[in-house]
Design an enzyme around this catalytic site. Structure first.
Site, PDB file in Angstrom:
ATOM      1  N   HIS A   1      25.317  15.095 -16.181  1.00 35.47           N
ATOM      2  CA  HIS A   1      26.150  14.254 -17.246  1.00 35.47           C
ATOM      3  C   HIS A   1      27.400  13.364 -16.404  1.00 35.47           C
ATOM      4  CE1 HIS A   1      23.908  16.411 -20.073  1.00 35.47           C
ATOM      5  NE2 HIS A   1      24.159  17.348 -19.231  1.00 35.47           N
TER       6      HIS A   1
ATOM      7  N   GLU B   1      31.057  20.254 -20.479  1.00 35.37           N
ATOM      8  CA  GLU B   1      30.333  21.465 -21.875  1.00 35.37           C
ATOM      9  C   GLU B   1      30.693  23.076 -21.346  1.00 35.37           C
ATOM     10  OE1 GLU B   1      25.886  20.538 -22.694  1.00 35.37           O
ATOM     11  OE2 GLU B   1      25.523  19.999 -19.869  1.00 35.37           O
TER      12      GLU B   1
ATOM     13  N   HIS C   1      22.250  20.310 -13.400  1.00 36.88           N
ATOM     14  CA  HIS C   1      21.676  21.445 -14.078  1.00 36.88           C
ATOM     15  C   HIS C   1      20.240  20.995 -14.742  1.00 36.88           C
ATOM     16  CE1 HIS C   1      23.940  18.994 -17.366  1.00 36.88           C
ATOM     17  NE2 HIS C   1      23.079  19.544 -18.063  1.00 36.88           N
TER      18      HIS C   1
ATOM     19  N   ARG D   1      18.784  12.271 -16.166  1.00 34.45           N
ATOM     20  CA  ARG D   1      17.204  12.858 -15.942  1.00 34.45           C
ATOM     21  C   ARG D   1      17.497  12.815 -14.620  1.00 34.45           C
ATOM     22  NH1 ARG D   1      14.050  11.472 -19.389  1.00 34.45           N
ATOM     23  NH2 ARG D   1      15.392  12.503 -21.425  1.00 34.45           N
TER      24      ARG D   1
END
Length: 337
Positions: free
Chosen positions: A118, A135, A193, A213
């Protein structure tokens, strides 16, 4: 401060808002990698490919609806529009306006998620007019040998990354962690990740749905199509430095223990065995995620039940209450305002 046990230092000027712990209808998301474990958290699933339950969200049209109390059937956006100071808190409202700045989810990965990352606030603002996406994950259940991918094994570079991507060997240079219930991971923006299959977890993040992605295990959908990759966008956004994302902690009965304290959110864990009392100010809301057991939030003589799988918003104006029961709760707020 990492604790929210702070003295009340300001009072709300309104009497129109009714302060109570607010619960919402979850927004369920079908995913190619999803399963049916969210049923164990009391979610009503329409099929066996539900990957996400968005518990508190104000992203685009994905806005949760209240399910309890006098504000039942109002949306989170409507409530914040009417009562921004009372719900968000004076300092949160000042910083973020009428936007709920965090997104709370449960995720069920039946199979591996794509390898992704991200962007940070700066890139996300420039490219998407969005927040970045810092996050954290709290593992609620993990099958045997379930693992996550988080960051590079060693410091890398754009050249090395692209070479491995071309040769489909990217997983070989990424760090794997075998996980169990209670494990906590902090995922900074730019960290490459993936959640592996067999994991059910709670995710706390900035309000953002921007994902790049980069590798999807050569998967195809029902029509034989591969999902879109974002290799070019990711190149500048990746943090190529080795990370140490696992958070070590020790639970203390009936106390709030800090897990993460970053600019975007603070998360504590409460191991409730009897009672935990809270007195706080009006600066910020609180969110409790019940990951295990049963509890009740007690305030002004009223008792509000909380069970495993519930996510509860405590408005900023609700200053004094107690948690009672036997449960594990994640306690989330914004400390650095």
């Amino acid at each position: 401060m990492n604790s929210i046990k702070q003295h009340i230092n300001n009072q709300s000027n309104t009497t129109a808002f009714k302060s109570y712990p607010i619960q919402f209808q979850p927004i369920l998301k079908e995913r190619i990698w999803g399963g049916n474990k969210l049923q164990s958290l009391g979610k009503e699933l329409s099929n066996d490919n539900i990957g996400e339950s968005w518990e508190i969200s104000m992203i685009d049209t994905d806005i949760n609806i209240v399910t309890n109390g006098i504000y039942k059937e109002k949306s989170l956006a409507e409530l914040i529009d009417l009562y921004p100071n009372e719900i968000l808190g004076a300092k949160v409202y000042q910083k973020y306006g009428k936007q709920f700045p965090l997104l709370f989810k449960f995720l069920d990965a039946k199979t591996d998620l794509s390898i992704q990352l991200h962007p940070n606030d700066e890139l996300a603002k420039k490219r998407h007019n969005s927040f970045g996406k810092t996050e954290m994950w709290y593992v609620m259940q993990a099958d045997n040998n379930a693992r996550i991918i988080l960051g590079f094994k060693e410091d890398s570079s754009p050249e090395e990354y692209l070479d491995h991507l071309k040769n489909k060997t990217l997983p070989s240079v990424l760090q794997e962690y075998y996980v169990k219930k209670g494990d906590v991971f902090f995922i900074e923006t730019g960290t490459i990740h993936a959640i592996g299959g067999g994991i059910l977890l709670a995710e706390i993040q900035q309000t953002s749905d921007i994902t790049y992605r980069v590798y999807d295990w050569d998967r195809v959908d029902d029509q034989g199509n591969e999902r879109e990759l974002h290799v070019d966008l990711a190149l500048e956004a990746i943090d190529y430095n080795k990370k140490d994302p696992k958070i070590e902690y020790v639970k203390v009965d009936d106390e709030s223990v800090n897990l993460i304290d970053c600019p975007f959110f603070t998360t504590n864990i409460v191991s409730l065995t009897s009672s935990y009392e809270i007195t706080k100010n009006n600066d910020c809301f609180l969110v409790y995620i019940c990951t295990e057991g049963n509890a009740a939030l007690v305030t002004n003589g009223e008792r509000f039940e909380i069970k495993q799988g519930d996510t509860v918003l405590v408005p900023a104006q609700l200053n004094n209450f107690a948690l009672q029961g036997n449960a594990t709760l994640l306690e989330v707020f914004i400390n650095k305002l």
